[in-house]
Write an enzyme that holds these catalytic residues in place. Structure first.
Site, PDB file in Angstrom:
ATOM      1  N   ASP A  20       0.806  -1.232   0.000  1.00 39.33           N
ATOM      2  CA  ASP A  20       0.000   0.000   0.000  1.00 39.33           C
ATOM      3  C   ASP A  20       0.838   1.281   0.000  1.00 39.33           C
ATOM      4  OD1 ASP A  20       0.877  -0.466   2.548  1.00 39.33           O
ATOM      5  OD2 ASP A  20      -1.012   0.028   3.539  1.00 39.33           O
ATOM      6  N   GLU A  35      14.154  -3.985   9.814  1.00 37.08           N
ATOM      7  CA  GLU A  35      15.074  -3.375   8.841  1.00 37.08           C
ATOM      8  C   GLU A  35      16.522  -3.529   9.321  1.00 37.08           C
ATOM      9  OE1 GLU A  35      12.416  -1.944  10.162  1.00 37.08           O
ATOM     10  OE2 GLU A  35      11.128  -1.160   8.569  1.00 37.08           O
TER      11      GLU A  35
END
Ligand SMILES: *[C@@H]1O[C@H](CO)[C@@H](O)[C@H](O)[C@H]1NC(C)=O
Length: 286
Positions: A148, A233
């Site tokens: 998205d 991450e």
């Protein structure tokens, strides 16, 4: 006699026009060949996108797939969080005409970790390693893409410059207008992050890409359920790079080419519970 003279003149004119047409025509042809040669050296971008069933899934995937249709040399790896592949995603991929790989694996959330996308991205990395081992040309770039987010085509041009790990700003994320690496003299010297700034790499998944061949050098590199939220991450980046080695892209991290947009959860009424029942057309794919 004058008649013959005119004819000769026409002949000369015709010849001149022919030569000029030839010259003007060949130029674009040469350019096309040149461009084709350059683009054949474009490293493949492996876009890795976990996705899960929800009301706005098809809308989000449609938008993303239609962005990716403009990206050259892209291989889209879409991993569903499901026990089986769904028709909705299978058809969307087929109709996109993109080069893609469709995978699926169900998430096993634990009490400690509700992170989404861990199993899906790891499955994609396993697939990638197998794929690269079979490939003659192992050059490529790995980019983890939420379904998205909003991607400018420019971000894909940037990531093809990567040697090991490239970074760039991400718009509208972590409670900030822009979360970004700070760059001094062409090197990353810090991060402008408000949310958990103590993370080893305080950047969003959309803010970096990794040279694909590094995953063959470090086959152990993967995401983990054992880390706290916001550390995925850092978890993957630690295998490949240090803060000092990060390559700042997007004009020394001064340009925003990707936004961490989120689709609002739609509120839908239950047609059965209305005073005046209306048809819900459950057989229509939305
Ligand atoms: C980034 O900064 C370095 C050092 O100041 C400079 O040499 C380089 O040209 C800059 N790169 C871009 C793309 O602006």
């Amino acid at each position: 006699m004058p008649f013959v003279n005119i004819k000769k003149q026409y002949l000369a004119m015709g010849l001149l026009i022919f030569v000029m047409l030839f010259l003007f025509n060949t130029r674009p042809v040469f350019q096309c060949q040149f461009n084709a040669e350059v683009s054949s050296y474009l490293p493949v971008i492996y876009g890795i996108t976990p996705t899960y069933a929800r009301l706005a899934q098809k809308a989000d995937l449609t938008r993303l797939s239609q962005t990716l249709m403009h990206v050259k040399n892209l291989h889209w790896v879409v991993i569903e969080d499901s026990l089986e592949k769904t028709k909705l995603v299978a058809n969307l991929l087929k109709e996109s005409n993109l080069k893609y790989t469709h995978l699926n694996i169900k998430t096993h959330k634990t009490k400690q970790s509700t992170a989404s996308g861990v199993e899906q991205r790891n499955l994609a990395l396993d697939w990638l390693k197998g794929h690269l081992q079979k490939s003659e040309d192992q050059r490529g770039v790995v980019y983890f893409m939420d379904d998205d987010n909003t991607y400018s085509l420019k971000v894909f041009d940037e990531m093809r410059k990567i040697k090991r790990v490239g970074v760039w700003p991400v718009g509208i994320v972590g409670g900030m207008r822009v979360e970004m690496p700070l760059v001094t003299d062409g090197k990353v010297s810090g991060f402008n992050a408000w949310w958990k700034p103590f993370r080893p790499f305080p950047i969003d998944m959309a803010g970096f890409a990794i040279n694909a061949t590094l995953f063959l050098e470090h086959p152990e590199a993967k995401f983990s359920r054992k880390v706290q939220s916001g550390f995925q991450e850092s978890e993957i980046l630690k295998y490949f790079t240090t803060r000092d080695e990060l390559e700042p892209l997007a004009e020394n991290c001064t340009k925003v080419f990707v936004w961490h947009t989120r689709t609002q959860k739609p509120s839908i009424v239950n047609p059965q519970k209305l005073k005046r029942p209306i048809a819900s057309y459950d057989h229509i794919e939305v």
